[in-house]
Scaffold this active site. Structure first.
Site, short mmCIF file in Angstrom:
data_model
loop_
_atom_site.label_atom_id
_atom_site.label_comp_id
_atom_site.label_asym_id
_atom_site.label_seq_id
_atom_site.Cartn_x
_atom_site.Cartn_y
_atom_site.Cartn_z
N ASP A 1 1.18 -1.28 0.35
CA ASP A 1 0.07 0.25 0.23
C ASP A 1 0.82 1.05 -0.12
O ASP A 1 2.39 0.93 0.14
CB ASP A 1 -0.66 0.31 1.37
CG ASP A 1 -1.82 2.15 1.50
OD1 ASP A 1 -2.75 1.79 0.93
OD2 ASP A 1 -1.26 1.32 2.16
N SER A 2 -0.10 2.34 -0.31
CA SER A 2 1.12 3.50 0.18
C SER A 2 1.53 3.98 1.23
O SER A 2 2.75 4.45 1.04
CB SER A 2 0.74 4.75 -0.08
OG SER A 2 -0.84 5.11 0.52
N TYR B 1 -0.47 8.14 -1.90
CA TYR B 1 0.12 8.43 -3.91
C TYR B 1 -1.81 8.68 -4.17
O TYR B 1 -1.79 9.39 -4.37
CB TYR B 1 -0.58 6.83 -3.41
CG TYR B 1 0.59 6.27 -3.63
CD1 TYR B 1 1.84 5.94 -3.43
CD2 TYR B 1 0.38 4.33 -4.14
CE1 TYR B 1 2.69 5.18 -3.26
CE2 TYR B 1 1.55 3.50 -4.13
CZ TYR B 1 2.67 3.64 -3.23
OH TYR B 1 3.76 3.29 -3.56
N GLY B 2 -3.01 9.43 -3.81
CA GLY B 2 -4.37 9.76 -4.31
C GLY B 2 -3.73 10.94 -4.10
O GLY B 2 -4.36 11.69 -5.08
N CYS C 1 -4.54 -1.68 -1.72
CA CYS C 1 -4.70 0.38 -1.97
C CYS C 1 -5.63 0.09 -3.20
O CYS C 1 -5.12 -0.85 -4.27
CB CYS C 1 -3.58 0.90 -2.38
SG CYS C 1 -4.09 2.94 -2.83
N ASN C 2 -6.29 0.83 -2.96
CA ASN C 2 -7.46 1.30 -3.90
C ASN C 2 -7.35 2.44 -5.09
O ASN C 2 -6.76 1.86 -6.41
CB ASN C 2 -8.50 2.14 -3.46
CG ASN C 2 -9.47 0.95 -2.93
OD1 ASN C 2 -10.57 0.23 -3.02
ND2 ASN C 2 -9.18 1.34 -1.42
N THR C 3 -6.40 3.12 -4.85
CA THR C 3 -5.62 4.10 -6.34
C THR C 3 -4.68 2.98 -6.45
O THR C 3 -4.56 3.53 -7.74
CB THR C 3 -5.12 5.28 -5.25
OG1 THR C 3 -5.47 5.74 -3.70
CG2 THR C 3 -4.69 6.76 -5.88
N CYS D 1 -10.74 3.17 0.55
CA CYS D 1 -9.72 3.66 0.83
C CYS D 1 -9.05 2.97 1.85
O CYS D 1 -9.73 2.45 2.68
CB CYS D 1 -9.28 4.69 0.75
SG CYS D 1 -7.85 5.09 1.32
N THR D 2 -8.21 2.70 1.54
CA THR D 2 -7.42 0.76 2.66
C THR D 2 -7.17 1.32 4.04
O THR D 2 -7.32 1.02 4.76
CB THR D 2 -7.42 -0.06 2.37
OG1 THR D 2 -5.10 1.02 1.88
CG2 THR D 2 -7.22 -0.54 1.13
N HIS D 3 -6.94 2.40 3.99
CA HIS D 3 -6.81 3.62 5.01
C HIS D 3 -7.61 4.30 6.23
O HIS D 3 -7.87 3.89 7.24
CB HIS D 3 -6.52 4.88 5.00
CG HIS D 3 -4.86 5.44 4.86
ND1 HIS D 3 -4.42 4.73 3.57
CD2 HIS D 3 -3.26 5.42 5.69
CE1 HIS D 3 -2.45 4.90 3.51
NE2 HIS D 3 -2.65 5.32 4.50
#
Ligand code: DGL
Length: 259
Positions: free
Chosen positions: A13-14, A45-46, A76-78, A186-188
């Site tokens: 992920d970011s 990243y977004g 990470c969706n982005t 968003c995975t956060h």
């Protein structure tokens, strides 16, 4: 490189958001070895360009494969929107599983509902999201809610601090009492679900893509004959591009924190 059943699954992920996905992966596949890499030095990243996120994702995936990964999860969706198709084309022999906003289960549960999709601006701007909304939005009212700054704030930890609650209130508080479901795209964001619940009030259903991603990884490993045959528990290792003891302690804390 031929993947081996005893290879590890690389998850990235970011930053530390993908740890919400890692938790689902370990719950679904407890006998696998996982290596988690958070690119916290380059988060968020977004707020980068699609080309930058593709390049960062490519170099992380290449490193995992050079180290013997048998599969990769883009937690990470982005990064999934920006890189999954390219990475799969470059490595057709490796299961590469991405994550997308869980709009499909949300729309199935609330076919005429009002559904908020919280995500990064990049996720909401790229084609993948528009295709998803077209395919599964159906009769729902789907409201995209870009959340600039939220992932970066979550990266800093200290989730109980008042500023974070206020930030979430500022992003979604205006929808209080008027939504049926929220997709944490968003995975956060699963790490601030409580703050979102507080801002929106009771009776809102939450959806995120962690469990679906874990099921998809199981399916892909099974199809390729790559499921670990072991009976002992697998291992979980953490690494970060901000490779300090404090950062790794933060990652471990996010891995074990009650949600
Ligand atoms: N966790 C990431 C996602 O799922 C992105 C957060 C960011 O770095 O902007 O979209």
């Amino acid at each position: 490189m031929g993947a081996a059943r005893d290879g590890f699954v690389g998850v990235f992920d970011s930053g530390l958001g993908g740890i919400s996905v890692l938790r689902s992966l370990v719950a679904e596949l407890p006998h696998e070895d996982f290596r988690y890499f958070g690119d916290s030095a380059n988060a968020p990243y977004g707020e980068k360009t699609e080309a930058q996120v593709l390049e960062l994702s490519r170099s992380i995936a290449d490193r995992f494969l050079a180290e013997g990964a048998k599969a990769i999860v883009i937690a990470c969706n982005t990064a999934t929107s920006a890189s999954a198709a390219t990475l799969r084309a470059a490595h057709p022999d490796v299961p590469i599983v991405g994550i997308e906003p869980a709009l499909k289960p949300a729309a199935r549960a609330f076919p005429h509902g009002r559904i908020l999709v919280m995500a990064t601006e990049m996720t909401l701007n790229l084609d993948k999201y528009h295709e998803l909304a077209r395919a599964w939005g159906g009769e729902c009212e789907v409201v995209p809610v870009p959340c600039p700054g939220l992932a970066a704030r979550i990266e800093r930890g200290d989730l109980d601090a008042p500023d974070l609650g206020e930030m979430v209130e500022g992003l979604v508080g205006g929808y209080a009492g008027s939504v049926d479901a929220v997709v944490l795209g968003c995975t956060h964001y699963p790490f601030v679900r409580t703050q979102v619940e507080r801002a929106l009030g009771p009776g809102v259903a939450f959806f995120d893509g962690g469990a679906g991603t874990a099921r998809q990884l199981r399916k892909r490993l099974a199809e390729e004959g790559l499921l670990s045959g072991r009976v002992r528990p697998g291992s979980v290792e953490f690494a970060s591009s901000l490779d300090t003891p404090d950062e790794l302690a933060l990652y471990r804390g996010f891995f074990s924190m009650p949600l």
